[in-house]
Motif scaffolding. Structure first.
Motif, PDB file in Angstrom:
ATOM      1  N   LEU A  15       0.829  -1.210   0.000  1.00 39.68           N
ATOM      2  CA  LEU A  15       0.000   0.000   0.000  1.00 39.68           C
ATOM      3  C   LEU A  15       0.862   1.257   0.000  1.00 39.68           C
ATOM      4  O   LEU A  15       0.522   2.244  -0.660  1.00 39.68           O
ATOM      5  N   GLN A  16       1.966   1.236   0.734  1.00 40.32           N
ATOM      6  CA  GLN A  16       2.869   2.385   0.740  1.00 40.32           C
ATOM      7  C   GLN A  16       3.408   2.647  -0.662  1.00 40.32           C
ATOM      8  O   GLN A  16       3.452   3.791  -1.122  1.00 40.32           O
ATOM      9  N   ALA A  17       3.812   1.591  -1.351  1.00 35.78           N
ATOM     10  CA  ALA A  17       4.340   1.743  -2.706  1.00 35.78           C
ATOM     11  C   ALA A  17       3.263   2.259  -3.652  1.00 35.78           C
ATOM     12  O   ALA A  17       3.519   3.136  -4.484  1.00 35.78           O
ATOM     13  N   LEU A  18       2.057   1.738  -3.515  1.00 38.01           N
ATOM     14  CA  LEU A  18       0.968   2.141  -4.396  1.00 38.01           C
ATOM     15  C   LEU A  18       0.573   3.595  -4.176  1.00 38.01           C
ATOM     16  O   LEU A  18       0.419   4.359  -5.130  1.00 38.01           O
ATOM     17  N   VAL A  19       0.437   3.996  -2.928  1.00 34.24           N
ATOM     18  CA  VAL A  19       0.021   5.367  -2.624  1.00 34.24           C
ATOM     19  C   VAL A  19       1.073   6.372  -3.096  1.00 34.24           C
ATOM     20  O   VAL A  19       0.726   7.443  -3.593  1.00 34.24           O
ATOM     21  N   THR A  20       2.348   6.029  -2.973  1.00 40.32           N
ATOM     22  CA  THR A  20       3.379   6.966  -3.420  1.00 40.32           C
ATOM     23  C   THR A  20       3.402   7.102  -4.936  1.00 40.32           C
ATOM     24  O   THR A  20       3.796   8.154  -5.455  1.00 40.32           O
ATOM     25  N   ARG A  21       2.953   6.084  -5.653  1.00 39.25           N
ATOM     26  CA  ARG A  21       2.971   6.132  -7.116  1.00 39.25           C
ATOM     27  C   ARG A  21       1.712   6.742  -7.714  1.00 39.25           C
ATOM     28  O   ARG A  21       1.742   7.220  -8.844  1.00 39.25           O
ATOM     29  N   LEU A  22       0.608   6.707  -6.973  1.00 41.56           N
ATOM     30  CA  LEU A  22      -0.647   7.246  -7.493  1.00 41.56           C
ATOM     31  C   LEU A  22      -0.643   8.767  -7.461  1.00 41.56           C
ATOM     32  O   LEU A  22      -0.092   9.382  -6.553  1.00 41.56           O
ATOM     33  N   HIS A  23      -1.307   9.349  -8.431  1.00 45.41           N
ATOM     34  CA  HIS A  23      -1.478  10.802  -8.454  1.00 45.41           C
ATOM     35  C   HIS A  23      -2.592  11.164  -7.476  1.00 45.41           C
ATOM     36  O   HIS A  23      -3.591  10.453  -7.389  1.00 45.41           O
ATOM     37  N   PRO A  24      -2.439  12.256  -6.715  1.00 44.33           N
ATOM     38  CA  PRO A  24      -3.454  12.625  -5.715  1.00 44.33           C
ATOM     39  C   PRO A  24      -4.860  12.847  -6.277  1.00 44.33           C
ATOM     40  O   PRO A  24      -5.831  12.805  -5.533  1.00 44.33           O
ATOM     41  N   THR A  25      -4.997  13.046  -7.565  1.00 42.29           N
ATOM     42  CA  THR A  25      -6.332  13.243  -8.143  1.00 42.29           C
ATOM     43  C   THR A  25      -6.965  11.935  -8.608  1.00 42.29           C
ATOM     44  O   THR A  25      -8.084  11.953  -9.126  1.00 42.29           O
ATOM     45  N   HIS A  26      -6.269  10.822  -8.432  1.00 43.35           N
ATOM     46  CA  HIS A  26      -6.825   9.514  -8.824  1.00 43.35           C
ATOM     47  C   HIS A  26      -8.060   9.222  -7.978  1.00 43.35           C
ATOM     48  O   HIS A  26      -8.089   9.517  -6.782  1.00 43.35           O
ATOM     49  N   PRO A  27      -9.109   8.637  -8.576  1.00 45.04           N
ATOM     50  CA  PRO A  27     -10.354   8.385  -7.837  1.00 45.04           C
ATOM     51  C   PRO A  27     -10.195   7.493  -6.595  1.00 45.04           C
ATOM     52  O   PRO A  27     -10.928   7.653  -5.628  1.00 45.04           O
ATOM     53  N   GLN A  28      -9.252   6.583  -6.588  1.00 48.52           N
ATOM     54  CA  GLN A  28      -9.069   5.663  -5.468  1.00 48.52           C
ATOM     55  C   GLN A  28      -8.024   6.138  -4.463  1.00 48.52           C
ATOM     56  O   GLN A  28      -7.785   5.470  -3.457  1.00 48.52           O
ATOM     57  N   TYR A  29      -7.406   7.280  -4.713  1.00 50.48           N
ATOM     58  CA  TYR A  29      -6.292   7.751  -3.872  1.00 50.48           C
ATOM     59  C   TYR A  29      -6.707   7.908  -2.418  1.00 50.48           C
ATOM     60  O   TYR A  29      -6.027   7.406  -1.519  1.00 50.48           O
ATOM     61  N   GLN A  30      -7.798   8.602  -2.143  1.00 52.39           N
ATOM     62  CA  GLN A  30      -8.223   8.859  -0.767  1.00 52.39           C
ATOM     63  C   GLN A  30      -8.550   7.553  -0.039  1.00 52.39           C
ATOM     64  O   GLN A  30      -8.189   7.377   1.131  1.00 52.39           O
ATOM     65  N   LYS A  31      -9.225   6.641  -0.720  1.00 55.46           N
ATOM     66  CA  LYS A  31      -9.596   5.362  -0.111  1.00 55.46           C
ATOM     67  C   LYS A  31      -8.348   4.548   0.250  1.00 55.46           C
ATOM     68  O   LYS A  31      -8.250   4.000   1.347  1.00 55.46           O
ATOM     69  N   LEU A  32      -7.388   4.482  -0.663  1.00 54.20           N
ATOM     70  CA  LEU A  32      -6.167   3.712  -0.411  1.00 54.20           C
ATOM     71  C   LEU A  32      -5.310   4.359   0.668  1.00 54.20           C
ATOM     72  O   LEU A  32      -4.702   3.662   1.481  1.00 54.20           O
TER      73      LEU A  32
END
Length: 46
Positions: A15-32
């Protein structure tokens, strides 16, 4: 008594790796990000 060094769970690491790679505007960003916070709290609480 043997004391092991702390190591976060594989799910927390993923999850740490995924959250750091996702853009903050991604729809799932807040949930993850919230799920990561919950997992980290659980790991540190043990």
């Amino acid at each position: 008594m043997i004391i092991k060094p702390f190591e976060p769970s594989p799910l927390t690491k993923g999850l740490q790796a995924l959250v750091t790679r996702l853009h903050p505007t991604h729809p799932q960003y807040q949930k993850l990000q919230q799920e990561l916070k919950n997992k980290e709290a659980g790991d540190f609480g043990e």
